[in-house]
Design a protein around this motif. Structure first.
Motif, mmCIF file in Angstrom:
data_model
loop_
_atom_site.group_PDB
_atom_site.id
_atom_site.type_symbol
_atom_site.label_atom_id
_atom_site.label_comp_id
_atom_site.label_asym_id
_atom_site.label_seq_id
_atom_site.Cartn_x
_atom_site.Cartn_y
_atom_site.Cartn_z
ATOM 1 N N SER A 142 0.540 2.484 -5.663
ATOM 2 C CA SER A 142 -0.242 3.530 -5.005
ATOM 3 C C SER A 142 -1.598 3.708 -5.672
ATOM 4 O O SER A 142 -2.627 3.815 -4.995
ATOM 5 N N GLN A 186 10.073 9.130 -6.958
ATOM 6 C CA GLN A 186 9.182 7.979 -6.795
ATOM 7 C C GLN A 186 9.305 7.064 -8.013
ATOM 8 O O GLN A 186 9.404 7.528 -9.140
ATOM 9 N N CYS A 224 0.822 -1.197 0.000
ATOM 10 C CA CYS A 224 0.000 0.000 0.000
ATOM 11 C C CYS A 224 0.865 1.259 0.000
ATOM 12 O O CYS A 224 1.931 1.306 0.592
ATOM 13 N N ALA A 225 0.388 2.272 -0.674
ATOM 14 C CA ALA A 225 1.057 3.567 -0.692
ATOM 15 C C ALA A 225 -0.020 4.631 -0.874
ATOM 16 O O ALA A 225 -1.153 4.323 -1.222
ATOM 17 N N ASN A 226 0.321 5.871 -0.621
ATOM 18 C CA ASN A 226 -0.651 6.944 -0.764
ATOM 19 C C ASN A 226 -0.925 7.210 -2.230
ATOM 20 O O ASN A 226 -0.009 7.408 -3.026
ATOM 21 N N GLY A 227 -2.202 7.236 -2.589
ATOM 22 C CA GLY A 227 -2.585 7.448 -3.973
ATOM 23 C C GLY A 227 -3.556 8.602 -4.097
ATOM 24 O O GLY A 227 -3.718 9.392 -3.169
ATOM 25 N N TRP A 248 6.105 2.409 -7.542
ATOM 26 C CA TRP A 248 5.322 3.216 -6.600
ATOM 27 C C TRP A 248 4.017 3.657 -7.237
ATOM 28 O O TRP A 248 2.956 3.610 -6.612
#
Length: 340
Positions: free
Chosen positions: A283, A275, A98-101, A279
């Motif tokens: 994301s 990034q 998971c990553a910020n999207g 990523w």
């Protein structure tokens, strides 16, 4: 996470040779019985979040209409569940992807149309790297077929680097540094563009403020107004029945932008400096899948690294794939009027 690894076998598949959806009966055996019941629990080949999962388990427990020894089926189910639990535990130790999207709100949908999104089930396309953890924007959908482009797979080069002609590179002006994206495995080599310029002769509207052109950069690079663009090569395509059968198998989760949301903000979501391409993949994928429900958000926690994910599902995936091949072979050998 273990439910995500409960891979079943489909009761229906799209047969490319006949361009039709065909139904495959399950074998009257322990393996066939388990596959049939697992598909009912998953509500497809791959597990789909459902509020009725507990009810499904209770229903299977009450159902005594087995075509195989219940004890054998029970032991086979325990082995399968144990494998899924062990695989999930290994994945938890490796961490999630998971990553910020983007913050665009999405919701589940039941109708495929321009502007729809297809989000891959986390274990559905392990042998198709292009489609693994893909978010696909549907550009057009009609009786002739469905056409879409991936949004979260960069190619690691700019538009200027992808263009071989020095003269054409000069014409690109301010967009030569735009990153190139992989739109799909079909038709690679041509240039497709998502943009915000409705005045272009070739512009096809996908959603509010979001347009698609299939004839390259005609008119875009010379526009006096600097707007967002996404340059892609290749696309994804399906026959209408083909895509619906894959949705029914839970290969894809079908989504749409919630009312008042701008789909363009998701379509043009991009990496910032430092990034990686991975990523962007993770994301955008995790953010999109997590929007659909709390349990979809749990599925988004499944790691995306195939080197980590494949060992956790290899045993289940291989078993079901081998049995599915046998069922397809039996279908093609069976007489036209046979139910087997």
């Amino acid at each position: 996470m273990s439910k995500a690894l409960l891979i079943a076998q489909p009761s229906i598949i799209f047969d490319r040779s006949s361009s039709q959806v065909i139904r495959l009966p399950f074998a009257k055996s322990t393996v066939g019985e388990l596959a049939s019941r697992l598909e009912r629990f998953n509500r497809g080949e791959f597990y789909a979040p459902s509020a009725s999962a507990v009810a499904a388990v209770k229903g299977e427990t009450r159902d005594r209409s087995m075509m195989a020894d219940p004890i054998d089926v029970g032991f086979a189910a325990l082995r399968l569940l144990g494998s899924a639990i062990a695989g999930a535990e290994a994945l938890r130790k490796s961490g999630s992807s998971c990553a910020n999207g983007p913050s665009v709100r999405l919701r589940q949908s039941s109708v495929v149309s321009a502007g729809s999104l297809l989000i891959t089930h986390p274990v559905a396309c392990l042998l198709q790297p292009t489609l693994h953890r893909a978010v696909i924007l549907i550009v057009s959908a009609d009786r002739s077929g469905v056409f879409g482009v991936l949004l979260n797979k960069r190619l690691g080069m700019s538009l200027g680097e992808a263009v071989s002609s020095a003269e054409l590179r000069d014409e690109l002006r301010g967009i030569a540094d735009e990153p190139m994206h992989l739109g799909g495995d079909v038709g690679r080599g041509g240039l497709l563009v998502l943009h915000e310029q409705p005045q272009l002769p070739s512009a096809h509207q996908v959603a509010d403020g979001l347009f698609f052109s299939s004839d390259g950069l005609q008119g875009i690079s010379s526009s006096p107004t600097r707007t967002r663009v996404r340059c892609l090569t290749g696309y994804a395509g399906w026959a209408p029945q083909q895509l619906q059968s894959e949705i029914d198998r839970n290969v894809w989760f079908l989504a749409e932008a919630a009312p008042g949301e701008q789909l363009a903000d998701l379509a043009f979501f991009e990496c910032t400096e430092g990034q990686s391409d991975q990523w962007l993949r993770d994301s955008l994928y995790s953010a999109s899948l997590s929007q659909l429900s709390e349990e979809h958000a749990q599925l988004a926690q499944v790691p995306g690294d195939l080197d980590v994910l494949w060992p956790a599902v290899r045993q289940i995936y291989t078993l079901q794939s081998e049995e599915l091949k046998k069922r397809i072979e039996r279908h093609h050998r069976a007489p036209p009027d046979s139910n087997e």
